[in-house]
Design a protein around this motif. Structure first.
Motif, PDB file in Angstrom:
ATOM      1  N   LYS A  54      49.742 136.689  94.164  1.00  0.00           N
ATOM      2  CA  LYS A  54      49.356 135.167  93.902  1.00  0.00           C
ATOM      3  C   LYS A  54      48.402 135.247  92.272  1.00  0.00           C
ATOM      4  N   LEU A  58      49.717 133.477  88.937  1.00  0.00           N
ATOM      5  CA  LEU A  58      48.724 132.478  88.458  1.00  0.00           C
ATOM      6  C   LEU A  58      48.587 132.200  86.801  1.00  0.00           C
ATOM      7  N   GLY A  61      51.435 130.119  85.131  1.00  0.00           N
ATOM      8  CA  GLY A  61      51.377 128.769  85.647  1.00  0.00           C
ATOM      9  C   GLY A  61      51.070 128.441  87.004  1.00  0.00           C
ATOM     10  N   GLU A  62      51.177 127.153  87.501  1.00  0.00           N
ATOM     11  CA  GLU A  62      51.086 126.799  88.859  1.00  0.00           C
ATOM     12  C   GLU A  62      52.071 127.170  89.938  1.00  0.00           C
ATOM     13  N   LEU A  63      51.512 127.516  91.207  1.00  0.00           N
ATOM     14  CA  LEU A  63      52.691 127.896  92.172  1.00  0.00           C
ATOM     15  C   LEU A  63      53.561 126.818  92.540  1.00  0.00           C
ATOM     16  N   SER A  65      55.847 125.240  95.420  1.00  0.00           N
ATOM     17  CA  SER A  65      56.114 124.849  96.905  1.00  0.00           C
ATOM     18  C   SER A  65      57.407 125.712  97.553  1.00  0.00           C
ATOM     19  N   HIS A  82      53.070 127.979  99.660  1.00  0.00           N
ATOM     20  CA  HIS A  82      53.708 128.542  98.096  1.00  0.00           C
ATOM     21  C   HIS A  82      54.569 129.642  98.648  1.00  0.00           C
ATOM     22  N   ILE A 272      56.961 129.810  90.189  1.00  0.00           N
ATOM     23  CA  ILE A 272      56.113 129.223  89.285  1.00  0.00           C
ATOM     24  C   ILE A 272      56.675 127.877  88.874  1.00  0.00           C
ATOM     25  N   GLN A 273      55.884 126.802  89.000  1.00  0.00           N
ATOM     26  CA  GLN A 273      56.420 125.538  88.732  1.00  0.00           C
ATOM     27  C   GLN A 273      56.658 125.324  87.268  1.00  0.00           C
ATOM     28  N   THR A 275      56.188 122.826  84.015  1.00  0.00           N
ATOM     29  CA  THR A 275      55.650 121.457  83.721  1.00  0.00           C
ATOM     30  C   THR A 275      56.175 120.710  82.630  1.00  0.00           C
TER      31      THR A 275
END
Ligand SMILES: [Fe+2]
Length: 291
Positions: A54, A58, A61-63, A65, A82, A272-273, A275
C-alpha cells in the motif's frame, strides 16, 4: 537502479529496488518515469506485507475500491476495501477472492466506469505449476499501427464499455446493458502524462462503437481485437512468486491464460484511482523508431 525492457512490445523490469525500504524521492521519480515510458513496471523478488504494498501504491495516487458490481465473492474482510485477492483458493467450497478460475480475455480494469482505474498493482504470492500468465498489449502501438483508413473511421468516435461479469468472450447476441455498469469513452484516449493517444477498446468490455450500425461496429471491433493480439504488441508475463507488476490501464490491456483449477493461485491486487477524466486523443501517428 537499473531499468531493463521486458520485450519490444511493452514493459520494463526495475532492478535493485527493495520495497521493504523507504524509497527516496529520486528513486520514486525514476520508477514513475519508467512507468510512463514503458507502461508496465516489474519488480522481482519482493517480500512485502500488505502495508508495504500500500505504501508503494500510494506514491502513485489514491487507492481504488476493490468493490466491483456483480456477485460478491466470499472475500476475506480483514484485507479491507482496497484489496482484492485474485485467487482460486476456496474455503468450504466458496472462493475466498475474485476472478478465481481460468482464462480471461483482454480488458482494461474498470473501463466501464466514468473514472476507470489509472493503474493496477498485482503481487504474486502463490502460483500454479503452469499457466495463469498475464498477457499485456500496448495500446499506443495498437493505435499508431492501425491502417490510415481505420484511423479516419475511428476519429472522434466513442465506444461503449460494459462489464457483464464473464471472464471470457462476449457470446450473447443482445446485451442487457441497463443492468450493468457501462460508460462510453473515446476510442482514442489521450494519456494525461505522456500526451500520446491509445486505442481504448478491449474484447472483454467493448460492446459497440456508439452510433454506428451494428454490422459495421461488429466488423470494426472484430478487426481491432485481432489487431491488439498481434505478437509484436504483446508481452506475456510468466509470474514468479515475489513479482510485483504495476500496469497502466490508460495505455495497456491485459488478459490471462488458463491454469489448473486444482492448484492454488493467489495474487494481491490494489488499484490506483484516476483523478482526471478520460480525454479524447488526436488521431495517432506512428512514433519514429528512435523514440
Ligand atoms: Fe484485469
Amino acid at each position: 537502479m537499473e531499468i531493463v525492457p521486458l520485450s519490444d512490445a511493452v514493459g520494463a523490469e526495475i532492478r535493485s529496488v527493495d520495497l521493504r525500504e523507504t524509497l527516496s524521492v529520486e528513486t520514486l521519480d525514476q520508477i514513475e518515469q519508467a512507468f510512463h515510458d514503458y507502461a508496465i513496471v516489474l519488480l522481482r523478488d519482493q517480500d512485502i506485507t500488505l502495508e508495504q504494498q500500500k505504501t508503494f501504491a500510494l506514491h502513485f495516487g489514491e487507492l481504488g475500491s476493490r468493490n466491483r458490481p456483480g456477485p460478491k465473492p466470499n472475500e476475506i474482510d480483514e484485507y479491507g476495501e482496497h484489496v482484492m485477492l485474485v485467487t482460486n483458493v476456496r474455503e468450504n467450497g466458496k472462493a475466498i477472492g475474485s476472478l478465481p478460475d481460468g482464462e480471461m480475455t483482454f480488458h482494461a480494469d474498470t473501463a466501464y466506469f466514468e473514472f476507470p482505474s489509472k493503474a493496477t498493482m498485482l503481487y504474486a504470492m502463490e502460483l500454479p505449476s503452469w499457466g495463469g500468465n498475464t498477457l499485456f498489449s500496448n495500446c499506443y502501438a495498437a493505435a499508431e499501427q492501425l491502417p490510415e483508413e481505420m484511423k479516419r473511421r475511428l476519429d472522434g468516435q466513442k465506444a461503449m464499455q460494459v462489464y457483464e461479469y464473464g471472464t471470457t468472450l462476449k457470446t450473447k447476441e443482445k446485451y442487457d446493458r441497463e443492468n450493468f455498469p457501462h460508460y462510453a469513452h473515446p476510442v482514442f484516449r489521450k494519456h494525461p502524462a505522456t500526451g500520446r493517444s491509445a486505442l481504448f477498446v478491449s474484447e472483454l468490455m467493448t460492446e459497440e462503437i456508439v452510433g454506428m450500425p451494428k454490422a459495421e461496429s461488429d466488423e470494426i471491433l472484430g478487426k481491432l481485437f485481432e489487431h491488439q493480439k498481434k505478437a509484436e504488441m504483446v508481452y506475456e508475463h510468466e509470474w514468479k512468486v515475489g513479482d510485483l507488476v504495476m500496469w497502466d490501464n490508460r495505455c495497456t490491456i491485459h488478459a490471462r491464460t488458463d491454469f489448473p483449477r486444482d492448484e492454488r493461485r493467489m495474487l494481491r491486487r490494489l488499484t490506483i484511482q484516476d483523478t482526471t477524466p478520460v480525454v479524447e486523443g488526436a488521431v495517432p501517428y506512428r512514433q519514429a523508431a528512435a523514440e
